[in-house]
Scaffold this motif. Structure first.
Motif, PDB file in Angstrom:
ATOM      1  N   ASP A  67       0.807  -1.216   0.000  1.00 31.43           N
ATOM      2  CA  ASP A  67       0.000   0.000   0.000  1.00 31.43           C
ATOM      3  C   ASP A  67       0.845   1.273   0.000  1.00 31.43           C
ATOM      4  O   ASP A  67       0.344   2.370   0.256  1.00 31.43           O
ATOM      5  CB  ASP A  67      -0.937   0.019   1.209  1.00 31.43           C
ATOM      6  N   SER A  68       2.147   1.122  -0.288  1.00 30.25           N
ATOM      7  CA  SER A  68       3.079   2.266  -0.309  1.00 30.25           C
ATOM      8  C   SER A  68       3.230   2.921   1.061  1.00 30.25           C
ATOM      9  O   SER A  68       3.655   4.069   1.162  1.00 30.25           O
ATOM     10  CB  SER A  68       2.642   3.312  -1.340  1.00 30.25           C
ATOM     11  N   ASP A 175       6.336  11.837  -6.066  1.00 22.96           N
ATOM     12  CA  ASP A 175       5.245  12.597  -6.671  1.00 22.96           C
ATOM     13  C   ASP A 175       5.572  14.088  -6.666  1.00 22.96           C
ATOM     14  O   ASP A 175       6.669  14.500  -6.248  1.00 22.96           O
ATOM     15  CB  ASP A 175       3.913  12.311  -5.965  1.00 22.96           C
ATOM     16  N   THR A 181       6.493   7.208  -3.374  1.00 21.60           N
ATOM     17  CA  THR A 181       5.218   6.501  -3.558  1.00 21.60           C
ATOM     18  C   THR A 181       5.367   4.986  -3.707  1.00 21.60           C
ATOM     19  O   THR A 181       4.477   4.332  -4.246  1.00 21.60           O
ATOM     20  CB  THR A 181       4.492   7.049  -4.795  1.00 21.60           C
ATOM     21  N   THR A 203       4.466  -0.475  -5.910  1.00 21.57           N
ATOM     22  CA  THR A 203       3.548   0.650  -5.763  1.00 21.57           C
ATOM     23  C   THR A 203       2.170   0.150  -5.368  1.00 21.57           C
ATOM     24  O   THR A 203       1.823  -1.020  -5.586  1.00 21.57           O
ATOM     25  CB  THR A 203       3.447   1.453  -7.069  1.00 21.57           C
ATOM     26  N   ALA A 204       1.366   1.050  -4.812  1.00 25.38           N
ATOM     27  CA  ALA A 204       0.025   0.679  -4.369  1.00 25.38           C
ATOM     28  C   ALA A 204      -0.864   0.287  -5.538  1.00 25.38           C
ATOM     29  O   ALA A 204      -1.865  -0.412  -5.360  1.00 25.38           O
ATOM     30  CB  ALA A 204      -0.601   1.837  -3.593  1.00 25.38           C
ATOM     31  N   LYS A 205      -0.521   0.709  -6.737  1.00 22.39           N
ATOM     32  CA  LYS A 205      -1.314   0.379  -7.924  1.00 22.39           C
ATOM     33  C   LYS A 205      -0.999  -1.018  -8.449  1.00 22.39           C
ATOM     34  O   LYS A 205      -1.555  -1.454  -9.449  1.00 22.39           O
ATOM     35  CB  LYS A 205      -1.051   1.414  -9.023  1.00 22.39           C
ATOM     36  N   GLY A 206      -0.083  -1.704  -7.791  1.00 20.45           N
ATOM     37  CA  GLY A 206       0.225  -3.074  -8.175  1.00 20.45           C
ATOM     38  C   GLY A 206       1.455  -3.223  -9.035  1.00 20.45           C
ATOM     39  O   GLY A 206       1.774  -4.325  -9.484  1.00 20.45           O
TER      40      GLY A 206
END
Length: 227
Positions: A67-68, A175, A181, A203-206
């Motif tokens: 989840d970063s 960022d 991030t 990263t939280a985006k996978g």
């Protein structure tokens, strides 16, 4: 004259490699250590005539989420029986560290399909130690020894090398507000008596970008976009 040229070229190569290593050792890490959510700092191996045992030491964040955000770090010494396939048999391990006795049974780990057991221990710094592995009334003593070559660079120096030589990649994880991030996962690996650092940026985006770093020079050997 030809011999002199060869000596000069060899001297230059040695100086270049030495300068590269020193440069990484003294480079800054941009505080990347605080974004480590998993770190394996040592790996061990031992065997008898009938049994092989692996172990490794390091920490993982708890909970272990991509989840970063790096949460509480817990240090574990993990044991694995790489060749045992009888998952119904009860194997146990016993050992001592800093005057404390540890004992527990191995459990089947579906992730790697092996019997493994882990203990929460801080500041484990041994390079060689003895354990007892038992199966019913059968007990074997196994001496586990660190596999790390003597000159393996630390994870801090490995991060320094990345900051120095992969600046564009590192900067891509910040960022517009200067916030990092990604989470970083690092594991020291040893193959054919050579050490390597696996470094994963998650990263939280996978997304996951994995790098393989030479454990002596700090040079990046491979970069792979996993997903």
């Amino acid at each position: 004259m030809v011999k002199l040229k060869k000596v000069l070229v060899l001297s230059f190569c040695i100086l270049f490699c030495f300068s590269f290593f020193i440069g990484c050792s003294h480079a800054k890490t941009q505080g990347l250590e605080e974004y480590l959510s998993e770190l394996r700092t040592d790996t061990f191996f031992g065997q008898t005539d009938t049994l092989k045992v692996k172990a490794h030491y390091g920490f993982k964040e708890t909970p272990y989420d991509n989840d970063s955000k790096v949460m509480q770090k817990r240090y574990y010494l993990t044991f694995i029986l790489p060749e045992v396939i009888d998952f119904n048999a009860e194997y146990r391990v016993e050992f001592s560290f800093n005057g404390v006795n540890y004992s527990d049974k191995f459990l089947h780990n579906p992730t790697n399909d092996r019997l493994s057991v882990w203990f929460e221990i801080e500041n484990f710094d041994l390079k060689s130690f003895d354990v007892k592995i038992s199966k019913a009334s059968d007990i074997v003593n196994v001496n586990l020894v660190s596999l790390l070559p003597k000159d393996t660079i630390s994870y801090v120096n490995a991060l320094s090398c990345l900051v120095k030589n992969q600046k564009e990649l590192i900067d891509s994880y910040y960022d517009q507000n200067g916030r990092f991030t990604a989470e970083i996962r690092m594991k020291v690996l040893v193959k054919d008596n050579k050490s390597y650092w696996y470094v994963g940026f998650c990263t939280a985006k996978g997304g996951l970008k994995a790098l393989l770093v030479d454990g002596l020079s700090g040079q990046v050997l491979a970069i792979r976009e996993v997903f």
